[in-house]
Design a protein around this motif. Sequence first.
Motif, PDB file in Angstrom:
ATOM      1  N   LEU A 214       7.359   5.257  -0.731  1.00 49.61           N
ATOM      2  CA  LEU A 214       5.928   5.436  -0.498  1.00 49.61           C
ATOM      3  C   LEU A 214       5.125   4.186  -0.807  1.00 49.61           C
ATOM      4  O   LEU A 214       4.057   3.968  -0.255  1.00 49.61           O
ATOM      5  CB  LEU A 214       5.414   6.596  -1.344  1.00 49.61           C
ATOM      6  N   TYR A 242      -3.014   9.405   1.671  1.00 52.42           N
ATOM      7  CA  TYR A 242      -2.915   9.080   0.245  1.00 52.42           C
ATOM      8  C   TYR A 242      -4.077   9.662  -0.541  1.00 52.42           C
ATOM      9  O   TYR A 242      -3.919  10.138  -1.645  1.00 52.42           O
ATOM     10  CB  TYR A 242      -2.872   7.565   0.037  1.00 52.42           C
ATOM     11  N   THR A 250       3.724  16.996   1.046  1.00 53.19           N
ATOM     12  CA  THR A 250       3.254  15.614   0.925  1.00 53.19           C
ATOM     13  C   THR A 250       2.696  15.373  -0.479  1.00 53.19           C
ATOM     14  O   THR A 250       2.965  14.345  -1.097  1.00 53.19           O
ATOM     15  CB  THR A 250       2.152  15.319   1.957  1.00 53.19           C
ATOM     16  N   ARG A 251       1.929  16.344  -0.956  1.00 48.01           N
ATOM     17  CA  ARG A 251       1.382  16.197  -2.309  1.00 48.01           C
ATOM     18  C   ARG A 251       2.514  16.023  -3.324  1.00 48.01           C
ATOM     19  O   ARG A 251       2.445  15.173  -4.199  1.00 48.01           O
ATOM     20  CB  ARG A 251       0.520  17.404  -2.669  1.00 48.01           C
ATOM     21  N   LEU A 254       3.889  12.539  -3.113  1.00 40.27           N
ATOM     22  CA  LEU A 254       2.973  11.553  -3.723  1.00 40.27           C
ATOM     23  C   LEU A 254       2.999  11.651  -5.244  1.00 40.27           C
ATOM     24  O   LEU A 254       2.994  10.637  -5.933  1.00 40.27           O
ATOM     25  CB  LEU A 254       1.543  11.764  -3.222  1.00 40.27           C
TER      26      LEU A 254
END
Length: 324
Positions: A214, A242, A250-251, A254
């Motif tokens: 990432l 982001y 996705t969270r 991240l």
Amino acid sequence: MLLEVRDLRVEFRTRDGIARAVDGVGYAVDAGETLAVLGESGSGKSVTAQAVMGILDTPPGRITGGRVLFQGRDLLTLKERERRRIRGAQMAMIFQDALSALNPVLTVGDQLGEMFVVHRGMSRKDARARAVELMERVRIPAAAQRVRDHPHQFSGGMRQRIMIAMALALRPALVIADEPTTALDVTVQAQVMDLLAELRREYRMGLILITHDLGVVADVADRIAVMYAGRIVESAPVRDLYRAPAHPYTRGLLDSVPRLDRKGRELYAIKGMPPNLMRVPPGCSFHPRCPMAQDVCRTDEPPLYEVPGGRASACHFWRECLRG
Ligand SMILES: Nc1ncnc2c1ncn2[C@@H]1O[C@H](COP(=O)(O)OP(=O)(O)OP(=O)(O)O)[C@@H](O)[C@H]1O
Ligand SMILES: [Mg+2]
């Protein structure tokens, strides 16, 4: 649009059943744009790329649906001979492992030169001169001598540069880089990524960058497509994603990246494992691992919802997710 993949489907028939490795994937890349494709191991990133490039192992793999529009032409309907002409000259691929992608018995000069002989009809001598130029372009020291060396005589980072040179030799409109720096150590990774980004700008290529990293994505990509169990679950411009992911997966990705501003805090890990593709859970395939899952997620498969700002999310609760 340079490349547009629509509703692509790839299956693997195995003894245990049919694995839908790519299950309705769509993405698009324009000239000069970088699309990062992200997702855990086994989510279908490489198989999608192989199907786009026309280098899928068939059998066991089989493309069962979809379109791969390259400069408006559907590659899936072309004859292998036509595809071969496009591959290399107009679209090229960079692999993770240069040592197995390069031919061990040929000098790098012969391999690079071959591109110009085959696709451009150059003489051996001219092709050799172009090979040296290319090696200089990817900053291989003493290129004029090293053009006579074999792949195993180069360090990992230098070999990866040679593979980049091979891919870019004919100035393709599209390059797919599948984890191009994963096998390298961190400082060399950064140099190779910088080189790739620089060449992409200079040649105005479209680039699909498949990566787990990432950190790399934030620096070089314009858009991100996140894959889970053979599907795109979120796609968005990189900064927006982001700032506020629209999918819990996705969270999770991240939040599992170490960040300086959160030093000392325990790193988050997405619980559980990606599903076995032969037994994908009903409803949303991510629901068994999702901290936000509700009843509807166990029964109703979410479509890829349109999200404002040129984004998409395959989560019933993308609004809640955006709010954080
Ligand atoms: N030769 C094969 N035979 C059977 N199944 C395969 C084969 N190659 C790939 N698959 C299936 O396709 C799925 C997707 O594989 P793919 O290589 O695209 O994953 P990936 O997202 O690139 O993962 P990684 O990050 O590990 O490279 C795998 O989970 C596997 O089930
Ligand atoms: Mg892969």
